[in-house]
Design a protein around this motif. Sequence first.
Motif, PDB file in Angstrom:
ATOM      1  N   UNK A   1      -2.214  -1.657   4.697  1.00 34.99           N
ATOM      2  CA  UNK A   1      -2.148  -0.223   4.461  1.00 34.99           C
ATOM      3  C   UNK A   1      -0.694   0.211   4.616  1.00 34.99           C
ATOM      4  N   UNK A   2      -0.238   1.237   3.886  1.00 29.16           N
ATOM      5  CA  UNK A   2       1.177   1.621   3.963  1.00 29.16           C
ATOM      6  C   UNK A   2       1.570   2.147   5.341  1.00 29.16           C
TER       7      UNK A   2
ATOM      8  N   UNK B   1      -6.563  -0.348   1.862  1.00 27.59           N
ATOM      9  CA  UNK B   1      -6.651  -1.305   2.945  1.00 27.59           C
ATOM     10  C   UNK B   1      -8.014  -1.382   3.587  1.00 27.59           C
ATOM     11  N   UNK B   2      -8.940  -0.503   3.164  1.00 27.81           N
ATOM     12  CA  UNK B   2     -10.281  -0.561   3.713  1.00 27.81           C
ATOM     13  C   UNK B   2     -10.348  -0.031   5.123  1.00 27.81           C
ATOM     14  N   UNK B   3     -11.152  -0.658   5.968  1.00 28.56           N
ATOM     15  CA  UNK B   3     -11.370  -0.198   7.333  1.00 28.56           C
ATOM     16  C   UNK B   3     -10.826  -1.208   8.338  1.00 28.56           C
TER      17      UNK B   3
ATOM     18  N   UNK C   1       4.571  -1.735   5.002  1.00 30.54           N
ATOM     19  CA  UNK C   1       3.121  -1.797   5.119  1.00 30.54           C
ATOM     20  C   UNK C   1       2.736  -2.487   6.435  1.00 30.54           C
ATOM     21  N   UNK C   2       1.524  -2.196   6.875  1.00 30.60           N
ATOM     22  CA  UNK C   2       0.947  -2.825   8.049  1.00 30.60           C
ATOM     23  C   UNK C   2      -0.158  -3.769   7.606  1.00 30.60           C
ATOM     24  N   UNK C   3      -0.096  -5.011   8.066  1.00 30.73           N
ATOM     25  CA  UNK C   3      -1.175  -5.951   7.835  1.00 30.73           C
ATOM     26  C   UNK C   3      -2.021  -6.076   9.089  1.00 30.73           C
TER      27      UNK C   3
END
Length: 411
Positions: free
Chosen positions: A231-232, A335-337, A389-391
């Motif tokens: 997600x960004x 990115x979903x949940x 972004x965050x993974x």
Amino acid sequence: MALKLQTFLHLFVLSTLLCTSSSDHSLAKAFVAPPINALVAQITKAAETSLYTLSLSHKDYLLDLSGPLLWSPCSAGNPTVPCSSAECTAALGTHRYFAQGQCRCTARLTNPVTGDRAVVGDLTLVDVVTNATDGSTPTAEVTVGGVLSACAPAGFLGSSPLPAAVAGDAGLGRNCASLPAQLHSKLSLKRQFAVCLPSTVGRIGVAFFGDGPYGLMPPTPFDASSVLSYTPLVRNPWNPSAYSIQLAGIAINQEAVQLPPGALDLVTLDTVAPYTVLRRDVYRAFVAAFQRATAKVPRVPAVAPFEVCFNISDLGFSRVGYAVAPVDLVMARGGGNWTVFGSNSLAEVAEDTACLAFVDGGWAAPSAVTVGGFQMENNFLVFDEAASRLGFSGTLLFIRTTCGNFNFARN
């Protein structure tokens, strides 16, 4: 308000220009010869504070995800950074202090746990000792020279509620003076780092600086980056060093928590918050929804700082922790949940008691949600500055591994 935003934007643009144009040339280079793809360091959990430390130079530093730079007490003869240098300009929050006709480049240090500020400390350059890695084990000890750091005043560590014997603060925040930014620049690493926080005092978690693979065991070695959703990252105007994301909502047991319109503005990740902190309006709605979802489970008296507690004997247990309603953080921009299961939602506070590990931050909480360390444990997180972004992996317990399963035995 407009002035604050204008000042932030000016500092952000200045910092970005310095990071991209001057840091490779103005900061001292690392004393290493072969190319390095990534560095690796140990993370430990402190029993008395539930905070985390990062092993650097054979010492333990507080792992401070939002911290702007590295700092620690200095010896009397430490070298100082000239006021005219690019290093002095690059470090956000620095000040030029004139005394007896001389200019000193200083930083006003903040206790990341209490928010208290100390007197100013000189900026200096230090060597950082860590390990190179091939992603599966450490491969060689590496000394990175000329890392920008700040000198904490004598006694600052001893008077702070920090883990015992901590040597300083390892600031990993979003600016070019932070530890990851300097390591990336000096060693030409990919601009990303990963943290995997251990859930118990006896296990060793892992931090990577640079590109993968990020190997964890068992049952079979696998690359943790292969199970990530993304997600960004978004900029936080009130804390430029913080890593923030945006949520579309929160769900408990797949039912949306009814929040006031616009309640979820910024969501910040912060390892110096032991548990997730919710602003009062978000907290009240969240706790009410969780109580409804667990209405059939008997309650026991609350244990501060938590409000909702259970007798462990009344709770089922699964591979991913206590069998309670899962919490979904629903990403606003893809990115979903990020699903929080019982291992990260209920904290064991006594031999027979577990509590909902989310804390009321009051109306003055700096973010709607500050995701704390407990909710990050045994989740693999990649902070990818190159792609902003965050993974996130979700709990590693689903795939029968933990953050304590990196092989630190050197080949």
